[in-house]
Design an enzyme around this catalytic site. Structure first.
Site, PDB file in Angstrom:
ATOM      1  CG  ASN A 166      23.748 -18.306   6.969  1.00  0.00           C
ATOM      2  OD1 ASN A 166      23.362 -17.510   6.115  1.00  0.00           O
ATOM      3  ND2 ASN A 166      22.965 -18.767   7.918  1.00  0.00           N
TER       4      ASN A 166
ATOM      5  CG  HIS B  22      50.035 -10.156  10.597  1.00  0.00           C
ATOM      6  ND1 HIS B  22      50.488  -9.974   9.318  1.00  0.00           N
ATOM      7  CD2 HIS B  22      48.692 -10.180  10.515  1.00  0.00           C
ATOM      8  CE1 HIS B  22      49.466  -9.874   8.499  1.00  0.00           C
ATOM      9  NE2 HIS B  22      48.349 -10.008   9.198  1.00  0.00           N
TER      10      HIS B  22
ATOM     11  CB  THR C 227      42.999 -20.357  20.712  1.00  0.00           C
ATOM     12  OG1 THR C 227      42.566 -20.794  22.003  1.00  0.00           O
ATOM     13  CG2 THR C 227      42.455 -18.960  20.429  1.00  0.00           C
TER      14      THR C 227
ATOM     15  CE  LYS D 217      24.975 -32.362  26.449  1.00  0.00           C
ATOM     16  NZ  LYS D 217      23.619 -31.860  26.190  1.00  0.00           N
TER      17      LYS D 217
END
Length: 179
Positions: free
Chosen positions: A78, A108, A158, A176
């Protein structure tokens, strides 16, 4: 007339990328490219796009030196999505990516003074087939999103997301199972 215009645009896009990047860019000629699309391949970087990439634009793809971006067949982006690869970003087939999604495979390096210029830590990002990445999601380095997984809107991913699960939150966690 609109389909003809989109077909001509796809061919122009194909020719432009092949002329600019040669063999480092491998894409299928049949795509549905809309809006602004900016693709940048730095030295020795590669880009592979499967059949029928669909974009609403803007879509930003940037591969740093020696990095790879691979996008499978029937992938939809999108508007306002960004991928930056320092190592590799691999997106499987039939993946849907909603608006404002950011995917980066690096961070970084920081020391006691701050950000160290021109030094990155990097790890590949993999999004397997049939995954859905909802709006305003950020996917960080080293993440593996399994087949059929759903990442909810606004998540910051993450850690890995197992196949056929829904993950949400900051940081994203499994909420879930889809099976």
């Amino acid at each position: 007339m609109k389909k003809l215009f989109l077909g001509v645009r796809a061919i122009f896009f194909f020719v432009f990328l092949k002329l600019r990047y040669g063999n480092r860019c491998d894409l299928h000629i049949v795509n549905s490219i809309r809006g602004i699309n900016k693709f940048e391949l730095q030295s020795n970087a590669t880009l592979k796009i499967g059949k029928f990439l669909m974009t609403q634009g803007p879509l930003y793809l940037k591969a740093l030196p020696d990095a790879n971006i691979i996008i499978g067949d029937n992938v939809f982006f999108n508007h306002n999505c960004s991928i930056t690869a320092a190592d590799s970003v691999i997106i499987g087939d039939n993946v849907t990516i909603a608006n404002n999604v950011v995917i980066v495979d690096h961070d970084h390096v920081m020391d006691t003074v701050g950000v160290v210029q021109d030094r990155l830590t990097k790890a590949p990002v993999v999004i397997e087939d049939n995954a859905w990445i909802a709006a305003n999601t950020t996917i960080t380095k080293g993440v593996h999103i399994g087949t059929g997984a759903v990442v909810a809107a606004g998540a910051v991913v993450t850690h890995d997301v197992p196949a056929h699960t829904i993950a949400a939150g900051i940081p994203a966690k499994k909420i879930k199972s889809c099976i």
